[in-house]
Design an enzyme around this catalytic site. Structure first.
Site, mmCIF file in Angstrom:
data_model
loop_
_atom_site.group_PDB
_atom_site.id
_atom_site.type_symbol
_atom_site.label_atom_id
_atom_site.label_comp_id
_atom_site.label_asym_id
_atom_site.label_seq_id
_atom_site.Cartn_x
_atom_site.Cartn_y
_atom_site.Cartn_z
ATOM 1 N N TYR A 170 -8.258 -11.606 6.257
ATOM 2 C CA TYR A 170 -6.917 -11.164 5.832
ATOM 3 C C TYR A 170 -6.018 -11.028 7.062
ATOM 4 O O TYR A 170 -4.884 -11.510 7.077
ATOM 5 C CB TYR A 170 -7.062 -9.825 5.105
HETATM 6 N N1 LIG Z 1 -0.937 -3.056 -1.216
HETATM 7 C C1 LIG Z 1 -1.033 -2.903 0.075
HETATM 8 O O1 LIG Z 1 -1.623 -1.935 0.581
HETATM 9 C C2 LIG Z 1 -0.411 -3.902 1.010
HETATM 10 C C3 LIG Z 1 -0.288 -3.585 2.369
HETATM 11 C C4 LIG Z 1 0.266 -4.516 3.220
HETATM 12 C C5 LIG Z 1 0.689 -5.731 2.742
HETATM 13 N N2 LIG Z 1 0.565 -6.020 1.423
HETATM 14 C C6 LIG Z 1 0.972 -7.336 0.962
HETATM 15 O O2 LIG Z 1 1.961 -7.181 -0.032
HETATM 16 C C7 LIG Z 1 1.889 -8.277 -0.958
HETATM 17 C C8 LIG Z 1 1.863 -7.743 -2.390
HETATM 18 O O3 LIG Z 1 0.769 -6.891 -2.514
HETATM 19 P P1 LIG Z 1 0.529 -5.931 -3.770
HETATM 20 O O4 LIG Z 1 -0.119 -4.730 -3.236
HETATM 21 O O5 LIG Z 1 1.756 -5.826 -4.578
HETATM 22 O O6 LIG Z 1 -0.595 -6.777 -4.518
HETATM 23 P P2 LIG Z 1 -0.905 -7.026 -6.058
HETATM 24 O O7 LIG Z 1 -2.335 -7.402 -6.111
HETATM 25 O O8 LIG Z 1 -0.424 -5.905 -6.888
HETATM 26 O O9 LIG Z 1 0.011 -8.286 -6.397
HETATM 27 C C9 LIG Z 1 -0.279 -9.561 -5.897
HETATM 28 C C10 LIG Z 1 0.211 -10.576 -6.914
HETATM 29 O O10 LIG Z 1 -0.076 -11.881 -6.394
HETATM 30 C C11 LIG Z 1 -0.559 -12.686 -7.449
HETATM 31 N N3 LIG Z 1 -1.388 -13.771 -6.924
HETATM 32 C C12 LIG Z 1 -2.614 -13.677 -6.342
HETATM 33 N N4 LIG Z 1 -3.091 -14.902 -6.074
HETATM 34 C C13 LIG Z 1 -2.149 -15.798 -6.472
HETATM 35 C C14 LIG Z 1 -2.072 -17.209 -6.476
HETATM 36 N N5 LIG Z 1 -3.074 -17.972 -6.018
HETATM 37 N N6 LIG Z 1 -0.962 -17.804 -6.967
HETATM 38 C C15 LIG Z 1 0.064 -17.038 -7.465
HETATM 39 N N7 LIG Z 1 0.032 -15.700 -7.503
HETATM 40 C C16 LIG Z 1 -1.056 -15.077 -7.007
HETATM 41 C C17 LIG Z 1 -1.375 -11.735 -8.309
HETATM 42 O O11 LIG Z 1 -1.594 -12.230 -9.629
HETATM 43 C C18 LIG Z 1 -0.505 -10.476 -8.273
HETATM 44 O O12 LIG Z 1 0.425 -10.460 -9.338
HETATM 45 C C19 LIG Z 1 0.638 -9.059 -0.562
HETATM 46 O O13 LIG Z 1 1.010 -10.183 0.214
HETATM 47 C C20 LIG Z 1 -0.145 -8.096 0.282
HETATM 48 O O14 LIG Z 1 -0.986 -8.748 1.219
HETATM 49 C C21 LIG Z 1 0.029 -5.139 0.539
#
Ligand SMILES: NC(=O)c1ccc[n+]([C@@H]2O[C@H](COP(=O)([O-])OP(=O)(O)OC[C@H]3O[C@@H](n4cnc5c(N)ncnc54)[C@H](O)[C@@H]3O)[C@@H](O)[C@H]2O)c1
Length: 267
Positions: free
Chosen positions: A154
């Site tokens: 990641y």
């Molecule tokens: N949640 C955290 O703690 C956190 C921290 C830092 C960064 N982020 C980043 O923020 C972003 C959103 O995270 P989140 O927490 O809302 O996650 P989440 O899991 O709630 O949402 C991610 C979304 O991406 C979609 N997805 C996954 N694989 C896919 C694919 N192959 N094609 C199309 N869609 C796809 C999923 O269906 C989901 O709706 C991500 O890039 C994550 O790495 C999250």
């Protein structure tokens, strides 16, 4: 400032987490919202929930599949016109020690978190350049600034995303294009993606984090960590401390290196 009113915005991963909340915030600001997600039911649910708030539509796309991305981008341009604002938000985490990853898990993480934002942006950026307006926001992670056990793949994908995103920002500036790149590096957020994580540093609230991101795009901010101090502490700490001292600081004082010990993630 960017005025979202009547702008066409596309959010990947818009069916859940901060993608879904940002969709709502954009609709409330008068933007038209296009969701891209692999989760068809999730897209339908979000559209049903927010359709009274404004113009919203969705496409089922697996962003790790370049052919799907290219054909969906064509469809979007034909049906919705030029995308003014793109938020590359979809991401996945496996959350294991590196040696426990399958090669498929490594490839999927790289494809979704690192490669897809480049492929998707390449489908839309020329239209932005032609109209000399656009904004691309890339949701990376604080894991792209600091090494962390059980996050190596990641972290690799997010370090890659940060380097690419901020380099294209410089390119647009060199080319004197009115196209803004905002790179977001959040700490853990309570969306469910990182369920099980235990952290001394408070875990961010998804509503507040989403609002900060939308405001960062609006204000054309460049490199944004959530919380803001993470950027200075990691960059400065890495610059002035010997690596062993920084490991002690990040591991023992900030408690970061053990945060993933009880990781469950989104099932
Ligand atoms: N949640 C955290 O703690 C956190 C921290 C830092 C960064 N982020 C980043 O923020 C972003 C959103 O995270 P989140 O927490 O809302 O996650 P989440 O899991 O709630 O949402 C991610 C979304 O991406 C979609 N997805 C996954 N694989 C896919 C694919 N192959 N094609 C199309 N869609 C796809 C999923 O269906 C989901 O709706 C991500 O890039 C994550 O790495 C999250």
């Amino acid at each position: 400032m960017i005025d979202f009113k009547n702008k066409t915005t596309l959010i990947t991963g818009g069916a859940s987490g901060i993608g879904k909340i940002m969709a709502r915030l954009l609709l409330e600001r008068g933007a038209k919202v296009i969701l891209w997600d692999i989760n068809t039911q999730g897209i339908a649910d979000v559209i049903a929930e927010f359709k009274e708030k404004g113009e919203i539509c969705g496409y089922t796309v697996d962003i790790s599949d370049q052919e799907q991305v290219k054909s969906s981008a064509k469809e979007v341009k034909k049906e919705q016109g030029v995308v003014d604002i793109l938020i590359n938000n979809a991401g996945i985490i496996v959350g294991k020690y590196f040696h426990e990853h399958s090669t498929e898990e490594i490839s999927a993480t790289a494809a979704i978190n690192a490669n897809a934002p480049m492929i998707i942006t390449s489908c839309f950026i020329k239209d932005m350049m032609d109209q000399n307006f656009g904004s691309v926001c890339n949701i990376a992670s604080s894991g792209g600034l600091i090494s962390n056990p059980k996050m190596s793949v990641y972290a690799a994908s997010k370090w890659s995303l940060i380097g690419w995103s901020d380099s294209v920002r410089l390119e647009m500036s060199q080319l004197k294009k009115n196209i803004h790149f905002t790179t977001i590096m959040p700490y853990y957020i309570n969306t469910g993606m990182f369920d099980g994580v235990k952290s001394k540093i408070p875990i961010l609230d998804q509503e507040a984090a989403s609002l900060t991101i939308i405001k960062a795009i609006e204000k054309k901010k460049v490199m944004v960590t959530l919380p803001g101090w993470i950027y200075r502490v990691t960059r400065l700490g890495q610059a002035v401390m010997p690596i062993k001292m920084f490991d002690w600081f990040a591991g023992s004082i900030m408690g970061i290196y053990k945060t993933m010990e009880n990781f469950i993630g989104r099932k």
